[in-house]
Every structure is written in C-alpha cells, then in structure tokens.
Scaffold this active site. Structure first.
Site, PDB file in Angstrom:
ATOM      1  CB  SER A 128      57.828 -26.280  21.243  1.00 57.08           C
ATOM      2  OG  SER A 128      57.709 -25.732  22.378  1.00 57.08           O
ATOM      3  CD  GLU A 183      63.562 -20.925  20.501  1.00 55.70           C
ATOM      4  OE1 GLU A 183      62.396 -21.082  20.638  1.00 55.70           O
ATOM      5  OE2 GLU A 183      64.306 -22.057  20.025  1.00 55.70           O
ATOM      6  CG  HIS A 242      58.947 -21.156  20.905  1.00 52.38           C
ATOM      7  ND1 HIS A 242      59.864 -21.871  20.924  1.00 52.38           N
ATOM      8  CD2 HIS A 242      57.723 -21.869  20.956  1.00 52.38           C
ATOM      9  CE1 HIS A 242      59.498 -23.119  21.511  1.00 52.38           C
ATOM     10  NE2 HIS A 242      58.166 -23.030  21.099  1.00 52.38           N
TER      11      HIS A 242
END
Length: 546
Positions: free
Chosen positions: A215, A333, A427
């Site tokens: 990320s 995600e 995610h």
C-alpha cells in the site's frame, strides 16, 4: 560494623537482582560501525529492536531532513521497539493497531537475523498506512519467520502525516536546496544508508538489499525506485498493492493538484498558524489530528531532487532504478476500502449513460470490462484496477523494458471468516502469509483458519518472497515455477494454491493506460481513484495517447 553490614546488604541485593534478570551472556552483542548493540536471542535468531538510525528533528526543528546518526549511546540495548511516529490511531477498522508509545523522535529500525548469518540477503520492510499511519512495531510485520529462511529482515519507522510530508515556502527558503516536503521519504533513504553502513555487522550483505512494502509502503517503494537520491542503496524491489497516482509538484499547480507549497500555506492558515514558527510550537498530536480533520493529504512532492518527475513519466522514460521487481495486487482491494468508491448509479441505464459521457471513445471497452449487469462489482473492479491493477502491470512492463525480470502476481485467496463478511482477498490480506504471522494481525482483522492447507500456502508465499530477496527469482519447493512477466503474460495467481496464468484481465491494462495517458497530457486532471462513475471527461486520443 555498620559499614560492613551495609556492604553485605548491597552485595546480597545485587545478587538477587542478577538472579531475577535474564543473564546478559546469552544475548547477542554486535560491534557495528555505529557502535555496540546488544539484542536478544530468540531461538536461532538474533533480534535487535528500536535501533536509532537518524536524529529526528523535533519541536522548533520540526520539518528538517533527518540527520545521520554517527554513533549510538555506549552499549546500546536493543531490547524493545522504539516509539512509533506521531499519528492518529483509529480503533474501528480491520487495520487498527494498539500503538502504545508515539514520539516525534521515532526514527528507529529493527533487525531479525539468523544467529550464524554471514553476507545474508537483506529484506527491508516499509509499512503502509496511506502515509498517515503505520508502525514497524506491528506484530503482523514480525520478521522472525522470514529470517528463518536465511535472510536478514529489517523494518523501519518513518515520519507520516503532516509531520512527514509538509511542503511550505518558508521551509523551502530554509533549505539549501530550496525545497521542502518529502521528509518521510528522506527518512527511508537515511535508513537505507544506515543499512549500507552497518548491516554487515549483523550478518547482512549490503550489496544484496531488497526493499519491500504494501500500500503506502509500496508507494514508497516506487518513490525510492524513482528517486536519484536512493540510487545504489538497494538491489531489488517488491511492491504489494502499489498505486501510481498523480503527485503534487512543489511550486506549481499541475495534474489536478495545487502546488505542494500552496497546500502547506493553506493548511497553516486553516490551523490558525500561518507561519512555520507558529506551526512548530503546536503540539505534535494536535497538529496531526487537526490536519487530518481539515482534509490535508500527505503525499510525496515533485521537488527536483528526491522526486524529479511524475512517477508515470519516470517509469515511461526508463529513469527508475534498474533492478528486478516483484509486484502485484488483490482481487478484493476495495472491499475493505469502500470509502474510495463513488456514489453508485441509479440503475443500469444511468450507469451506462454516465460512463459514455465520461469515457467517450473508450466507453465501449470500459463497459465490456465493467458491465452494468452488476454495478457494485463493476465499481469495485474499476477502482481496484485503476489504482492497483494498472500500477502493478505498469511496473512489471517498465522493469522488463529495462532488461530486468519482473514477477507479477494476483492475490485471490479467500478464507471463511473474510469471505463471510464480503472481504474476499481484501487489501493487505496477503501480509500474514508473507510474514508467517497468522494470529498476529490487528484485533478486527478477519481471522484465517488454522489448517494444513493454510499452513502450506503460508510456507509457499514466504518461500517465494525470501527466494526473491536472495536471488531475484521467486522459488518455492514443490510449487509452480514463477515465470517472469513478458508483456501481458505470466501472472502468478494465489488462490488456495499458487498457479501460473498466461494472461489476466485482458484489456484492463490498455484501458487504464490510455485513460492515464490522456489525463496526463491534458495537464490539469488527476488520475487515481477518480475513475468510473467518478471520472472527469476523458480527453480524446491524440498527442501520443491512444
């Protein structure tokens, strides 16, 4: 006589204290260029926590570059993690950590090394958290299981939020380079310099360093790949769920962003502290929280030194670090990041009308990939692909064009607790598998089941990541060969087991590449999460864009 009694009493007290404490002789002691460091033995590993790698400017020196730490305090005891950098801690998401201690003086790193390590590969982990949060002390990032595979694992703290990324004309005037912002990025670079100077003493090979992050950590990996100041400090890179969005420029408005310096001036005025001197006396926690409430977003800034161009331009020109790369993204995600989604369409007709109005000649291909038959799923896929899917393939293509192998993956593994609440392959879901830290995720994280199949997948993922850090080629015994990416082909898909796929989501990359290219050439349009139903009108093809 009284003096003798006191002496005996002191001797007894000292003996009792020694018996109550673990013997120092069992702890690893390293003589590093930065000084003597005492760690802790954990099985066959030597673990060192909370080692300062730089002097962090605080208070009236806030918003300065990190100062290289030449020498540790004598006999430094690396028993505990250092304080996390100042941030707001959220308590109600699956990503919420219980952060016990925070400080502006937070620039430290941690090391897990095999006790007999010598010239071992080095894996440097950069945490995510949208550049507003994160900590190297998170149990999810414990490096022990990776280190057991014969590599030295390092995790670092870096400044986040307004304290890590504020640009401001007064700060630029203070700088010998005439720039400001990017302090968190500078922290990461300083940590890599520390590794280069010192990691050999801990059994690591400074000539075989892999940077890795997820990320915002993967965004940081891209910044480091692009930054001339980081060149030569690492040899391979892993970007998990990276997002190559448009980036503010320091002193001019561009690509839908105000100038980073103007954004800094504006947030100062909003906080009632129009000068840097006034901002420096504000409490660190207070300014961090109030900046978030005011909508201030920390980003890297194109400053001509640490970042010289938009990331997409750097990678198009082939000016990034020429190193092997692993990159990938997760099918779910956005299932855990729904705040990134636009308001849904009223119905299928409204959806198609709005897409055609925004995408013009690209609309039919868009609707083929993201049809109106299931608007919610199409919205989830659109934002996922525009942020993470396109970026992952863009990175793989760019490194391949430089002549370096790139390895692309898709994480599509689900398990009952996550799937039951609509978080299939969400995610960051791959992180417990990479680090082998099942059961050490945050309190609200969907708990993976404990089974032989889960253990087998965890072992395979850890092997692939560690092997890539070792040789630049991801390998896991009794698992499929991970073939390097070749322009649209060769993806490793992690489902219940790893498997190779020749081509993934045909047309996805090309659509978003065209959209980004046209937006960039227009000069005043953002690219990133403003996609699909949130998209501005995409300019027509021309000037080198399809």
């Amino acid at each position: 006589m009284l003096k003798a009694i006191r002496s005996i009493s002191c001797l007894c007290a000292a003996m009792l204290a020694a018996c109550a404490s673990p013997p120092a002789m069992g702890n690893p002691v390293v003589q590093a260029p930065v000084g003597e460091v005492t760690g802790r033995a954990e099985g066959d590993l030597s673990v060192f926590k909370g080692i300062p790698y730089a002097e962090a400017p605080v208070g009236d020196m806030r918003w300065k570059p990190p100062e290289a730490l030449e020498r540790l305090p004598e006999g430094f005891d690396a028993a505990d993690f250092g304080p996390s950098c100042i941030q707001r801690v959220s308590e109600n998401t699956i990503y919420s950590w219980d952060i016990k201690e925070m400080s502006e003086d937070c620039l430290s790193l941690n090391i897990w090394a095999p006790e007999d390590a010598e010239n071992a590969p080095v894996f440097v982990w950069i945490y995510g958290g949208a550049l507003v949060s994160g900590t190297s002390a998170a149990p999810l990032y414990d490096g022990a299981e990776l280190a057991k595979r014969g590599i030295v694992v390092v995790s670092i703290n870096y400044r986040v939020g307004i304290l890590g990324y504020l640009a401001h004309p007064e700060l630029s005037a203070e700088s010998a380079d005439g720039i400001s912002g990017n302090y968190g990025l500078q922290d990461q670079i300083e940590a890599l310099r520390w590794v280069e100077r010192n990691i050999g003493a801990f059994g690591g090979d400074a000539g075989n360093v892999t940077i890795a992050g997820e990320s915002a950590g993967a965004l940081s990996v891209m910044y480091l790949l692009a930054s001339p100041e980081a060149r030569g400090l690492f040899d391979k890179a892993i970007a998990q769920s990276a997002y190559m969005i448009s980036t503010p420029e320091l002193s001019r408005a561009a690509h839908g962003w105000p100038a980073a310096e103007d954004a800094g001036t504006a947030i100062g005025a909003t906080l009632g502290a129009p000068s840097i001197a006034e901002m420096r006396v504000l409490d660190a926690h207070d300014i961090t929280g109030r900046a978030i409430d005011a909508g201030y977003g920390p980003w890297g800034a194109v400053d001509g030194k640490f970042l010289t161009a938009q990331l997409v331009d750097t990678f198009t020109a082939g000016e990034q670090a020429p190193v092997p790369l692993m990159a990938g993204f997760n099918t779910g995600e956005i299932r855990s990041l729904r705040y990134l989604l636009p308001q849904p369409a009223a119905d299928a007709e409204d959806y198609e009308t709005r897409i055609r109005a925004a995408y013009g000649d690209l609309a039919e291909e868009f609707l083929r990939l993201y049809p109106s038959s299931d608007i919610e799923e199409s919205m989830l896929a659109t934002t996922r692909d525009a942020l993470y899917g396109w970026t992952s393939e863009r990175l793989a293509r760019s490194q391949s064009l430089l002549g370096h192998d790139a390895y692309l993956y898709l994480w599509d593994h689900g398990y009952p607790e996550a799937d039951s609440i609509g978080l299939h392959a969400f995610h960051a879901a791959e992180l417990p598998y990479v680090f082998g830290t099942m059961g050490r995720a945050p309190r609200l994280w969907p708990k993976p089941e404990r089974s032989a199949a889960e253990a087998r997948l965890t072992r395979a993922v850890g092997d692939y990541w560690a092997s890539f850090a070792r040789t630049g080629v991801p390998v896991s015994e009794d698992q499929p060969d991970w073939l390097p990416y070749r322009r649209g082909t060769a993806f490793m898909v992690f489902e219940d087991e790893p498997r190779m796929v020749a081509r993934l989501f045909p047309g996805m990359f090309e659509l978003h590449e065209a959209s980004v290219c046209r937006r960039k050439m227009a000069g005043d349009i953002l690219w990133g999460w403003n996609t699909g139903l949130a998209s501005p009108v995409i300019p027509p093809a021309g000037r080198g864009c399809q």
